[in-house]
Design a protein around this motif. Sequence first.
Motif: not given
Length: 297
Positions: A55-59, A61-64, A85-87, A92-93
């Motif tokens: 839902p958000r970029p920070v999430m 980034e953290r998971e990636t 992954s696709s920014a 995330l796949l």
Amino acid sequence: MTDSTMPSPDLLAWAARELGKEVSVVQDASRPRENSRVRAIRRSDGIRFHLKIAPRPVMYERETFALRHAVPALGAGHAPQLRASSAEHLALLLTAVPGLRLTRLTQTPAEELRAHRHGGALLARLHAAGDLSGPRRAQAERALHAAADDAGPHLRQAADRLTPAERKLVRALAEQLHVLPPLPLAFLHGDAGPGKLLWSPRLGQAAWIGFEHARFGTAVEDFVGMSRGIWADRPDLRTAWFQGYGRDLLPEERHALKGLAALNAVNCLVQGPAHDDPATTARGRRTLDRLMAGVFA
């Protein structure tokens, strides 16, 4: 599944390119009250994956970061593997892992103990993973102080949902977070609870999922969810967990756990009514009642 819940054609095309075969959506695998969108997809050869949109970029980034740098320490089958992954899409796949969430399983007491023991052992591996040097160590060492600093805003938001005695207790427990000695640091799952722990009775195998809150911090932060939840009624599961984890909490960690649980409880009393979620409100109220009664362990 309605069209409004389907991934966009561009996103499915991206997944197909990354997997090298056509894909189709099997089911919506999202959880209620979580903002991430997770779809189980199947490649044309029958192999399943998960397509997760943060839902958000920070999430994202953290998971990636977690999936690339720490989660592989859990080993194959014990956590999803990042295929791509696709920014652009915050997507995330992920590979699928065996098992069902503990919250969806009906198990014998012996099987529950086994699942918690394995879950604790895996979390110990995750906690030991990741490079705790430089700014990451500084971030981890600051974690408890940052949590304590949130006490004031949380208490103001909770307003009349707390008694004067409860506000006094929460402030006191939060202040203790500022004066505790250095505690063991770790790479945290960030949301370690039965909803993120899978168990396969057939394989006798556990797996962790959902690393969107992963970060560096104090190890004790990862035990708040279980302590204010299932362990309140099942101390035997807590014992099994720490048997798997390899150690029990230090006395200083127990103090920290109370402070973190108190802050979490106040936040539940704010978020529950805000989202019309009686279960979250009740969880916060119960935790505060246990802290006031001196039975929170």
